[in-house]
Design an enzyme around this catalytic site. Structure first.
Site, short mmCIF file in Angstrom:
data_model
loop_
_atom_site.label_atom_id
_atom_site.label_comp_id
_atom_site.label_asym_id
_atom_site.label_seq_id
_atom_site.Cartn_x
_atom_site.Cartn_y
_atom_site.Cartn_z
CE LYS A 36 0.88 1.25 4.50
NZ LYS A 36 1.70 2.42 4.85
N GLY B 22 7.48 1.16 4.92
CA GLY B 22 6.26 1.98 4.91
C GLY B 22 5.26 1.54 3.86
CG LEU B 23 6.26 0.22 0.28
CD1 LEU B 23 7.36 -0.48 -0.52
CD2 LEU B 23 5.36 1.01 -0.67
N PRO C 106 9.59 -4.53 0.02
CG PRO C 106 10.67 -2.63 -0.76
CD PRO C 106 9.45 -3.46 -0.97
CB VAL C 107 11.36 -6.07 5.40
CG1 VAL C 107 11.11 -6.09 6.90
CG2 VAL C 107 10.99 -7.40 4.77
CB SER D 274 0.11 -4.63 7.61
OG SER D 274 0.86 -3.95 8.57
CG ASP E 246 -0.54 0.33 8.24
OD1 ASP E 246 -1.35 1.25 8.47
OD2 ASP E 246 0.66 0.52 7.99
N GLY F 190 3.98 -4.21 3.93
CA GLY F 190 4.17 -5.60 3.51
C GLY F 190 3.82 -6.61 4.59
#
Ligand code: C5P
Length: 287
Positions: free
Chosen positions: A16, A103-104, A99-100, A108, A141, A106
């Site tokens: 996201k 802020g994307l 990527p861990v 969650s 999230d 992943g």
């Protein structure tokens, strides 16, 4: 002769980005009251569910995701066992592409997809709202991912209002190797002066007006992330001269994104950023 049929369930867990993230205040439980507009993007991890003789086996190809014994996929399996009483063996193979710590969302998204997958695998018949309520116990999230591709998220992240996407956005993501801890970013947050309203960007997204979406991008966390990560500060400075409609950091960082006119310009911008070796570059569609 009986023949055992090998079952396999394969699900994608999308990343996201936050097009808007406002912090409304600090709550008594230490979390922050948020208002955020989230959209899923076409970069995704993959989860493969299959049977195991007993217990849970979680395999992950990315060591940065940490030990599988306490990652969000394992915790999601344990939560489902606790709530359903199911003790059957389960194996989940997680292929990471998101990527861990960028802020994307992943981890969650992987957790939400584990809940969704086990609901199907074990025929639990749980509603989306129940899955989201369980997801909220795993991370702020997580609930969003049951209501994608776009939603306004409030509270700690547990109040989710799905919103429309008029037209998907063409996005370049740049994930620097610098990773940021969400906890640390929130701890370094200075109180905002005035609430930036979420409505204009939500309307623009629903209308498919990418120029207006780009014009209203907002992330209250960027000031704290910029101070903690030189990579974020550097990307923000460089982005000022990129040929794009708008740019911002997603979530608590450190991934940065640019909203582009179309896919051709996203590819061209992506290629030129790649040459600078600022991080991993992804050309994605959002919403
Ligand atoms: O819920 P999650 O584990 O994803 O959050 C990580 C950390 O981010 C929390 O421990 C908290 O410090 C911070 N956070 C917050 N307010 C939120 C979400 C996260 O302060 N709404």
């Amino acid at each position: 002769m009986t023949q055992s049929v090998r079952r396999l369930l394969v699900l994608d867990a999308p990343a996201k980005i936050n097009l808007h993230l406002e912090v409304l205040g600090k709550r008594a439980d230490g979390y922050h009251e948020l208002e955020s507009l989230l959209v899923t993007v076409s970069l995704a991890d993959t989860l493969e569910f299959s049977s195991a003789d007993a217990g849970e086996e979680v395999l992950c190809d990315d060591p940065l995701a940490g030990p599988t014994s306490d990652n969000l996929v394992t915790r999601a399996i344990q939560l489902v066992r606790q709530e359903s009483g199911r003790q059957d063996g389960i194996k989940i193979k997680l292929t990471k592409r998101i990527p861990v710590g960028g802020g994307l969302g992943g981890g969650s998204s992987d957790a939400a997809t584990t809940l969704l997958g086990l609901n199907q695998w074990w025929n639990l018949g749980w509603s989306t709202d129940r899955l989201a309520e369980l997801g909220a116990r795993l991370g702020s999230d997580v609930p969003f991912f049951f209501y994608g591709p776009a939603a306004i998220v409030r509270g700690r992240g547990e109040i989710v209002e799905p919103t429309q996407v008029g037209k998907p956005l063409d996005i370049v993501l740049i994930a620097p190797t610098d990773r940021l801890s969400t906890k640390e970013v929130f701890a370094n947050l200075k109180p905002g002066t005035e609430r930036v309203p979420i409505e204009p960007i939500a309307w623009a997204l629903a209308e498919g007006n990418k120029q207006e979406v780009a014009r209203h991008l907002h992330n209250r966390l960027i000031e704290a992330s910029r101070l903690l990560s030189p990579a974020v500060a550097d990307l923000e400075r460089r982005a000022a001269s990129w040929p794009c409609l708008g740019h911002l950091m997603t979530g608590s960082g450190s991934t940065y994104f640019a909203v582009c006119e179309d896919q051709v310009s996203a590819k061209s911008l992506g290629r030129s950023i790649e040459e600078l070796q600022l991080g991993t570059v992804y050309i994605v569609s959002a919403g």
